[in-house]
Design a protein around this motif. Structure first.
Motif, mmCIF file in Angstrom:
data_model
loop_
_atom_site.group_PDB
_atom_site.id
_atom_site.type_symbol
_atom_site.label_atom_id
_atom_site.label_comp_id
_atom_site.label_asym_id
_atom_site.label_seq_id
_atom_site.Cartn_x
_atom_site.Cartn_y
_atom_site.Cartn_z
ATOM 1 N N THR A 23 0.846 -1.190 0.000
ATOM 2 C CA THR A 23 0.000 0.000 0.000
ATOM 3 C C THR A 23 0.882 1.241 0.000
ATOM 4 N N ARG A 24 0.273 2.368 -0.311
ATOM 5 C CA ARG A 24 0.966 3.644 -0.151
ATOM 6 C C ARG A 24 0.846 4.012 1.319
ATOM 7 N N GLY A 25 1.964 4.075 2.015
ATOM 8 C CA GLY A 25 1.987 4.242 3.465
ATOM 9 C C GLY A 25 1.642 5.639 3.950
ATOM 10 N N ARG A 26 1.623 5.774 5.266
ATOM 11 C CA ARG A 26 1.293 7.050 5.909
ATOM 12 C C ARG A 26 2.519 7.940 6.078
ATOM 13 N N ASN A 27 3.715 7.362 6.100
ATOM 14 C CA ASN A 27 4.947 8.128 6.245
ATOM 15 C C ASN A 27 5.303 8.668 4.866
ATOM 16 N N ARG A 28 4.748 9.823 4.523
ATOM 17 C CA ARG A 28 4.815 10.340 3.161
ATOM 18 C C ARG A 28 5.723 11.543 3.031
ATOM 19 N N GLY A 32 3.658 8.410 -0.466
ATOM 20 C CA GLY A 32 3.727 7.249 0.410
ATOM 21 C C GLY A 32 4.165 5.961 -0.254
ATOM 22 N N ASP A 35 7.408 4.412 1.414
ATOM 23 C CA ASP A 35 7.105 3.851 2.730
ATOM 24 C C ASP A 35 6.402 2.503 2.592
ATOM 25 N N GLY A 36 5.433 2.413 1.694
ATOM 26 C CA GLY A 36 4.710 1.158 1.509
ATOM 27 C C GLY A 36 5.593 0.039 0.976
ATOM 28 N N ARG A 39 8.065 -1.075 3.788
ATOM 29 C CA ARG A 39 7.433 -1.937 4.802
ATOM 30 C C ARG A 39 7.192 -3.335 4.255
ATOM 31 N N GLU A 76 -3.113 3.394 2.078
ATOM 32 C CA GLU A 76 -3.263 2.699 3.350
ATOM 33 C C GLU A 76 -4.389 3.297 4.200
#
Length: 106
Positions: A23-28, A32, A35-36, A39, A76
């Motif tokens: 997924t496209r993460g929250r830490n952008r 993101g 980050d995705g 992870r 995400e």
């Protein structure tokens, strides 16, 4: 609650993308993507960002990868996929960002 896409012919494709658990993460910094991917691979997000920047500067492939991932990976936070939204006729301004990244890659 997770975003529930409208039924369409491409549901199998988007279900397959979601099954990858990337997924496209929250830490952008931008969208993101790094980050995705970090992870999912168990890597540091800074390392992935550095690799994307390096490959963008040297070959342009990093920007193309980033644009494609931004367009195809679910967010995400709400599970939405920009490409799926576009196929269903819903424009999102994030699509413009993905297109700018693709233009940089060219």
């Amino acid at each position: 609650p997770m975003y529930q896409p409208q039924p369409n012919r491409g549901n199998r494709f988007f279900a397959w993308i979601r099954s990858s658990r990337i997924t496209r993460g929250r830490n952008r910094w931008i969208a993101g993507v790094c980050d995705g991917v970090a992870r999912r691979l168990g890597w540091n997000a800074t390392l992935v960002r550095a690799l994307v920047i390096l490959t963008s500067l040297l070959f342009g492939a990093g920007a193309a990868f980033y644009a494609l991932a931004w367009f195809l990976l679910p967010d995400e936070m709400d599970g939405r996929i920009l490409c799926e939204e576009l196929v269903n006729g819903h424009w999102d301004w994030n699509c413009a960002g993905a297109l700018v990244c693709a233009a940089v890659a060219l």
